[in-house]
Enzyme design. Structure first.
Site, short mmCIF file in Angstrom:
data_model
loop_
_atom_site.label_atom_id
_atom_site.label_comp_id
_atom_site.label_asym_id
_atom_site.label_seq_id
_atom_site.Cartn_x
_atom_site.Cartn_y
_atom_site.Cartn_z
N THR A 122 0.83 -1.07 0.20
CA THR A 122 -0.04 0.02 0.11
C THR A 122 0.90 1.27 -0.02
O THR A 122 1.58 1.54 0.94
CB THR A 122 -0.74 0.15 1.34
N LEU A 157 -6.27 -8.37 1.29
CA LEU A 157 -6.56 -9.63 2.18
C LEU A 157 -6.58 -9.27 3.46
O LEU A 157 -5.85 -8.24 4.06
CB LEU A 157 -5.09 -10.68 2.02
N LEU A 259 -19.88 -2.55 11.18
CA LEU A 259 -20.85 -1.79 12.17
C LEU A 259 -20.47 -2.50 13.54
O LEU A 259 -21.50 -2.31 14.45
CB LEU A 259 -22.20 -1.69 11.71
N GLY A 262 -17.58 -1.05 19.49
CA GLY A 262 -16.86 -1.44 20.40
C GLY A 262 -15.38 -0.70 20.62
O GLY A 262 -15.16 0.55 20.52
N CYS A 269 -2.98 -1.90 9.08
CA CYS A 269 -3.06 -1.40 7.93
C CYS A 269 -4.19 -0.27 8.35
O CYS A 269 -4.01 0.94 7.87
CB CYS A 269 -4.17 -2.43 6.90
N ARG A 338 0.25 -5.16 16.15
CA ARG A 338 0.58 -3.80 15.72
C ARG A 338 -0.69 -2.88 15.85
O ARG A 338 -1.82 -3.25 15.44
CB ARG A 338 0.81 -3.66 14.18
C1 UDX Z 1 -7.77 -4.36 6.73
C2 UDX Z 1 -8.94 -4.78 5.47
O1 UDX Z 1 -9.92 -5.29 5.88
C3 UDX Z 1 -8.02 -5.42 4.24
O2 UDX Z 1 -9.11 -5.51 3.22
C4 UDX Z 1 -6.99 -4.84 3.95
O3 UDX Z 1 -6.21 -5.61 3.08
C5 UDX Z 1 -5.78 -4.66 5.20
O4 UDX Z 1 -6.75 -4.03 6.24
P1 UDX Z 1 -7.21 -6.31 8.62
O5 UDX Z 1 -6.37 -5.26 9.00
O6 UDX Z 1 -6.59 -7.75 8.49
O7 UDX Z 1 -7.77 -6.11 7.15
O8 UDX Z 1 -8.35 -6.46 9.63
P2 UDX Z 1 -9.88 -6.05 9.38
O9 UDX Z 1 -10.69 -7.46 9.70
O10 UDX Z 1 -10.21 -5.25 8.46
O11 UDX Z 1 -10.12 -5.44 10.93
C6 UDX Z 1 -9.39 -4.45 11.16
C7 UDX Z 1 -9.83 -3.83 12.55
O12 UDX Z 1 -11.34 -3.23 12.56
C8 UDX Z 1 -9.54 -4.85 13.67
O13 UDX Z 1 -8.89 -4.35 14.72
C9 UDX Z 1 -11.11 -5.23 14.11
O14 UDX Z 1 -11.40 -5.51 15.43
C10 UDX Z 1 -11.78 -3.57 13.91
N1 UDX Z 1 -13.38 -3.92 13.29
C11 UDX Z 1 -13.64 -4.53 12.18
C12 UDX Z 1 -14.29 -3.25 14.41
O15 UDX Z 1 -13.76 -2.65 15.40
N2 UDX Z 1 -15.48 -3.38 13.92
C13 UDX Z 1 -15.97 -4.01 13.04
O16 UDX Z 1 -17.06 -4.06 12.58
C14 UDX Z 1 -14.90 -4.64 11.99
#
Ligand code: UDX
Length: 442
Positions: A122, A157, A259, A262, A269, A338
Site C-alpha cells: 500500500t 487480504l 458496524l 466496540g 493497515c 501492531r
Molecule cells: C484490513 C482490510 O479489511 C483488508 O481488506 C486490507 O487488505 C488490510 O486491512 P485487517 O487489518 O486484516 O484487514 O483487519 P480487518 O478485519 O479489516 O479489521 C480491522 C480492525 O477493525 C480490527 O481491529 C477489528 O477488530 C476492527 N473492527 C472490524 C471493528 O472494530 N468493528 C468491525 O465491525 C469490524
C-alpha cells in the site's frame, strides 16, 4: 508461470505460498535470514490459519522456494511482486516508502530482458509512477540490458482469512502505465483461475489502483468510527448500539458488516492507511478533502480511553487493582499486535496504576515484545484467577464462549467489560456478573 515475491511478511509470504498453490513456480525473497530459514523449512513466522498447510504442500511439490539472494531473483523469473512494508514514518502521518524504493534500487540493475514488477504494498498515490521513472534511469545506467514495467496490483487480504482472500479474491485490480503495457496480459495469466471463476478484473491507470487500496481501507475505518461515534451518543441517552446497528444494517445500502461497535480498529493497515491517505491528500493540494479522517482516527482512539474510564467507574480507583485483559492481538485469528486496541488499553491501565494481566491464545509472544513488564497468564483460567475486573478486548471464540458460571468461580470480583459487544449479556447477568459494554446501558 514463474514469478518472484519480494518481501515475505504477512502479505508476501501468503502471496508466495498461494501463487504456488495455484500452480505457479514461485521464489520468495527477503533480507531477513531468520524468516527465510523458517519459511524454507515449512514454518510460517506468524499465525495465519491454513497457511502452514499451503506452505508445506507447495514446498514439497517443489513449486515454492525462498532465498535471501537477490541475484537469484533476477534470473528466476520475469514477473516480480513487491510485498514489503510501508509503515508510518516516525514523527509524521505519511507512509515510509523506503523499502519499496530499495527493492527497485537493488533489483533493476541486476535484470536482463523484459520484466514486469507488480507492486502489492500500500503506497501513497504517485509512488508507482516515480518508481517507473527511477527504474528507467537504473536500467539505462546499467547499459539498457533490461526493460522494466512497473504495475500496481493492490492486495485486499484480511489477516485470519488471508489464504482464502488471496486464492479467491472478491476483485482483482491492476494499475498499468498508459503506453505499451504488458502487465495486463501478465496479470491475466497470474490470476487465470480467479478469472475463470468470473472474479471482477479492473484495469486502471497507476494512480487509480494506488488510490483504490487506501480508499477501501479509509471507507472501512470510517464505517467502524461512524458506529462508534453513534455509540458515544447511545451511552449518554441509554440507547443500545448493537440493536441500532442491526436495524440500520438491514438496509442493504448500509449493510451490517463493519458496524461492530466496540474498542475500534487497529492492526498494520487501517490506522496507518488513513493517516498516510490524509498526509498524501495534503501533499497533492487536496488539503480539505480528507480532514474528516482525522475525526475518524480520533473517534477510534477515544474508544480506548473510554474503556479505561469505564474501568475506573467500576472499580473506584485503578491503583493496585487486579485487571485481566482478554486479548492482545488487534483482532481474533491473528497474532498481530501492531496498533492493537487491546494492548493499548492494557498499557494505559498499567500506567494508571492497575496490576494488569493479559491472556491471548496466539499473540502472547508478540505482546511481550511490546510490553515486557506486564503480567502474562499461562491459560484463560490462570488469567481469570483473582481478577477484580475482566475486560474482553479481542473477540476470540474462546472468550465469546466463556462460561460465566465457571469464570465466576475463578475471579475475585464478578465485574466484566465487553469491549467488543459479543457476550450474551443475560447469561452473564443471571450468573451474578456486573457487566458493562460500550454503547449500551446495561
Ligand atoms: C484490513 C482490510 O479489511 C483488508 O481488506 C486490507 O487488505 C488490510 O486491512 P485487517 O487489518 O486484516 O484487514 O483487519 P480487518 O478485519 O479489516 O479489521 C480491522 C480492525 O477493525 C480490527 O481491529 C477489528 O477488530 C476492527 N473492527 C472490524 C471493528 O472494530 N468493528 C468491525 O465491525 C469490524
Amino acid at each position: 508461470m514463474r514469478m518472484t515475491v519480494i518481501g515475505t511478511g504477512y502479505l508476501g509470504a501468503t502471496h508466495a505460498a498461494c501463487m504456488a498453490e495455484l500452480g505457479h513456480e514461485v521464489l520468495g525473497v527477503d533480507v531477513d535470514e531468520a524468516k527465510i530459514e523458517a519459511l524454507k523449512n515449512g514454518r510460517v513466522p506468524f499465525y495465519e490459519p491454513g497457511l502452514p498447510e499451503v506452505l508445506e504442500r507447495n514446498l514439497e511439490a517443489g513449486r515454492l522456494d525462498f532465498t535471501t539472494d537477490y541475484e537469484r531473483v533476477a534470473e528466476f523469473a520475469n514477473v516480480h511482486f513487491i510485498g514489503v512494508g510501508t509503515p508510518q514514518q516516525r514523527g509524521s502521518y505519511a507512509a515510509d516508502t523506503r523499502y519499496v524504493e530499495a527493492v527497485i534500487e537493488d533489483l533493476v540493475p541486476k535484470l536482463e530482458g523484459n520484466h514486469i514488477i507488480f507492486g502489492k504494498s500500500t503506497v501513497p498515490v504517485g509512488t508507482a509512477a516515480a518508481l517507473q521513472e527511477r527504474a528507467d534511469e537504473l536500467a539505462a545506467e546499467a547499459g539498457n540490458k533490461a526493460s522494466v514495467e512497473i504495475a500496481w496490483n493492490p492486495e485486499f487480504l484480511r489477516e485470519g482469512y488471508a489464504v482464502k482472500d488471496t486464492i479467491e479474491p472478491d476483485r482483482i485490480v491492476v494499475g498499468v502505465r498508459g503506453k505499451d503495457t504488458n502487465a495486463e496480459q501478465a496479470a491475466r495469466e497470474v490470476y487465470a483461475q480467479a478469472l475463470e471463476n468470473e472474479t471482477p478484473f479492473i484495469v486502471t491507470d497507476l494512480q487509480t489502483a494506488e488510490l483504490v487500496k487506501v480508499s477501501a481501507n479509509a471507507f472501512l475505518a470510517t464505517k467502524i468510527s461512524f458506529i462508534n461515534a453513534v455509540s458515544e451518543v447511545c451511552e449518554i441517552v441509554g440507547a443500545d448500539v448493537t440493536q441500532l446497528a442491526d436495524a440500520i444494517g438491514y438496509d442493504d445500502r448500509i449493510g451490517r458488516k463493519f458496524l461492530g461497535a466496540g474498542l475500534g480498529f487497529g492492526g498494520g493497515c487501517l490506522p496507518k492507511d488513513i493517516r498516510a491517505f490524509m498526509a498524501r491528500a495534503g501533499e497533492v493540494g487536496a488539503d480539505q478533502a480528507l480532514t474528516f479522517l482525522r475525526e475518524v482516527d480520533a473517534i477510534n482512539m477515544r474508544r480506548r480511553q473510554r474503556i479505561v474510564d469505564l474501568s475506573r467507574e467500576m472499580l473506584g480507583s485503578l491503583i493496585g487493582k487486579r485487571i485481566t485483559v482478554l486479548g492482545a492481538a488487534f483482532k481474533p485469528n491473528s497474532d498481530d499486535v501492531r496498533d492493537s486496541p487491546a494492548l493499548a488499553v492494557a498499557g494505559q491501565l498499567s500506567l494508571a496504576g492497575a496490576s494488569v494481566r493479559i491472556f491471548d491464545p496466539q499473540a502472547m509472544e508478540n505482546a511481550k515484545k511490546v510490553f515486557p513488564t506486564l503480567d502474562y497468564a499461562t491459560s484463560l483460567d490462570d488469567a481469570l484467577r483473582g481478577a477484580e475486573l475482566v475486560i474482553l478486548a479481542t473477540e476470540w471464540a474462546e472468550f465469546k464462549e466463556l462460561d460465566p458460571k465457571h469464570a465466576a468461580e475463578l475471579v475475585a470480583e464478578q465485574r466484566i467489560i465487553d469491549g467488543r459487544n459479543v457476550l450474551p449479556v443475560d447469561a452473564w447477568q443471571s450468573a451474578g456478573w456486573e457487566i458493562r459494554a460500550l454503547g449500551r446501558s446495561l
